[in-house]
Design an enzyme around this catalytic site. Structure first.
Site, PDB file in Angstrom:
ATOM      1  CE  LYS A 101      -3.806  -2.348   2.353  1.00 29.51           C
ATOM      2  NZ  LYS A 101      -4.638  -2.322   3.609  1.00 29.51           N
ATOM      3  NE  ARG A 192      -1.545  -6.807   6.912  1.00 31.63           N
ATOM      4  CZ  ARG A 192      -2.401  -7.657   6.429  1.00 31.63           C
ATOM      5  NH1 ARG A 192      -2.707  -8.572   7.363  1.00 31.63           N
ATOM      6  NH2 ARG A 192      -2.713  -7.728   5.218  1.00 31.63           N
ATOM      7  CG  ASN A 202      -3.655  -3.574   6.838  1.00 28.63           C
ATOM      8  OD1 ASN A 202      -3.208  -3.219   5.538  1.00 28.63           O
ATOM      9  ND2 ASN A 202      -4.296  -4.650   7.218  1.00 28.63           N
ATOM     10  CG  HIS A 205      -4.825  -6.791  -0.443  1.00 27.48           C
ATOM     11  ND1 HIS A 205      -5.978  -7.323   0.261  1.00 27.48           N
ATOM     12  CD2 HIS A 205      -4.982  -7.254  -1.664  1.00 27.48           C
ATOM     13  CE1 HIS A 205      -6.623  -8.315  -0.687  1.00 27.48           C
ATOM     14  NE2 HIS A 205      -5.907  -8.123  -1.911  1.00 27.48           N
TER      15      HIS A 205
END
Length: 381
Positions: A101, A192, A202, A205
Site C-alpha cells: 500500500k 504489519r 496496514n 494486502h
C-alpha cells in the site's frame, strides 16, 4: 524440498518465435545433479538445446506460468510434462499475489527484503495507480465490511506496488508473514506489527486463497491489449533518469536494499516494473558501449539472464538535474573502486564485478529520458 528428489524434472515450455511468427513448444528438462537444462523440440522431434548450464536458473525458478531466459530466448513454462514432476513440485511451489500500500519507499524496501528473507521471491512486480474499480476487484471479499469505505478513501488514486510472489506454500506463508489485519494485534516481528498503523493502513494486502491469488495476478498484470487501459505504468517522463536493478542483484535479494538507499539518497521512484529483457533488446539497449567498453558482451548477457527491475527515478529536490545527482549515488562502474573511493554508493554496497555491478543508471543527462522511454514505452509494448 525434503526428501523429494529426481534425476530429472520435465516441463512443457513455449517460445514465441518472432521471425516465424509462431509459438514453438518444447520439453524442457532440468537436471538437479549439475544444474543443467536441455530442450527438445516437440514438433520437429529433435534436441533443440543440448544439456547446458544456464546462469541464474535452478529448480526454484520452475513453476507453472514462469518465464525463463534460456540462451537469449524467453521460454514460458506452461505445464508439467510428467506425473512425477507434478507430484514432486506442485505441492511445494505456489504463487500468491501481494500489494504494498502507499508508504515511504524505504519501508517498501524493508518489506521486500522481509519477504525475500522468509522464502518468497518476486516473479512479477510493478507500480500502478489504483482506481475505485481496481479496489473493488482486489478487495472483493471486503466490499461489505465496515472498513471498506476507509480502504476506498485510503487507496483511490494512490500508487501501490503489485507483486506475484513464488515460494513454498506461498499463499499461507505470505498471510502468516503479514500478521493480523490490525497491526496492534499482529504477532511481534510480522510485517504489519513492524510497519503498520491501523487495519486500513496496514502495509500490505495479500490474496487469501490460491484461486484468489491467480485472479488477482491476472487482473494486476493483464496481457498486452488490456495493459494500455488497466493499471498502467506510471512514468512521468520529466526530469527523470533510469535505474535498473540487474538480474543477479534481484536473484540475490538486493532489490529491497536498493530501494532503501535510493529513498534515503534523496530520490523518488515514480515508476517501477519488472522486465525480462530478450538478448536482442539488451544488445540494442547497450549498443552505445559496443566497441568502447570491454565488458559489453558480459553486460548484454547479464541484462538478459533473468528478471530485472527498471525504475524511473526523480530527485526530491526539484532544482537539481536528476540524472547527474543520481549517477553520484550509483557510484563508479567497478564495485571494487566504488568500495575504495565511494563506499556509500549503490554499487559499492551491492555490486560484485564490473559486469555484475548491481545497478545500471543513465550515463548522460540527455540519456535519462530516452532510457526511461525505452523501458516504460517501447519494451512495455
Amino acid at each position: 524440498m525434503e526428501g523429494a528428489y529426481s534425476d530429472k524434472y520435465s516441463f512443457i515450455g513455449e517460445w514465441y518465435d518472432n521471425q516465424a511468427c509462431l509459438i514453438r513448444r518444447f520439453n524442457v528438462f532440468y537436471y538437479p545433479v549439475d544444474n543443467t537444462l536441455e530442450m527438445y523440440d516437440l514438433k520437429n522431434r529433435k534436441t533443440f538445446v543440448r544439456r547446458v548450464k544456464v546462469n541464474g536458473i535452478n529448480l526454484e525458478n520452475f513453476y507453472i506460468g514462469c518465464t525463463l531466459s534460456i540462451l537469449g530466448r524467453l521460454i514460458k513454462i506452461i505445464d508439467f510434462a510428467c506425473e512425477d514432476t507434478r507430484k514432486l513440485l506442485h505441492k511445494d511451489v505456489q504463487v500468491t499475489f501481494a500489494m504494498i500500500k502507499p508508504m515511504a519507499t524505504n519501508i517498501v524496501g524493508k518489506i521486500i527484503t522481509h519477504l525475500y528473507d522468509h522464502g518468497l521471491r518476486i516473479s512479477k512486480m510493478k507500480k500502478a495507480r489504483l482506481t475505485a474499480e481496481d479496489i473493488h476487484v482486489l478487495y472483493r471479499s471486503l466490499v461489505g465490511d465496515s472498513t471498506f469505505p476507509f480502504l476506498l478513501e485510503h487507496l483511490s488514486g494512490q500508487l501501490v506496488y503489485g507483486m506475484e510472489l513464488v515460494g513454498k506454500e506461498a499463499v499461507s506463508n505470505c498471510i502468516k508473514m503479514l500478521g493480523d489485519r490490525d497491526p496492534l494485534k499482529a504477532e511481534p516481528g510480522t510485517i504489519r506489527a513492524l510497519y503498520g498503523i491501523d487495519s486500513v493502513r496496514n502495509c500490505v494486502h495479500a490474496a487469501s486463497s490460491p484461486e484468489g491469488a491467480l485472479q488477482d495476478i491476472e487482473y494486476f498484470f493483464p496481457p498486452p491489449p488490456i495493459r494500455a487501459t488497466r493499471l498502467r505504468l506510471t512514468a512521468t517522463l520529466s526530469n527523470c533518469t533510469l535505474c535498473i536493478v540487474k538480474p543477479h542483484a534481484v536473484r540475490e535479494g538486493k532489490l529491497g536494499t536498493a530501494l532503501e538507499i535510493i529513498d534515503e539518497g534523496g530520490f523518488d521512484v515514480t515508476a517501477l516494473n519488472m522486465f525480462i529483457v530478450e538478448m536482442d533488446n539488451a544488445a540494442e539497449f547497450y549498443e552505445v558501449y559496443k566497441g568502447i567498453v570491454q565488458e559489453y558482451k558480459g553486460m548484454v548477457e547479464e541484462l538478459a539472464s533473468g528478471p530485472c527491475v527498471a525504475m524511473e527515478i526523480v530527485a526530491k529536490d526539484k532544482s537539481v538535474v536528476t540524472a547527474v545527482e543520481f549517477r553520484k549515488l550509483v557510484g563508479p562502474a567497478d564495485p571494487e573502486i566504488a568500495r575504495l573511493l565511494r563506499p556509500h554508493t549503490l554499487r559499492a554496497k551491492l555490486g560484485k564485478t564490473k559486469v555484475q555491478n548491481a545497478i545500471h543508471c543513465s550515463d548522460l543527462d540527455v540519456d535519462g529520458l530516452l532510457e526511461v522511454e525505452y523501458f516504460f514505452k517501447i519494451l512495455d509494448l
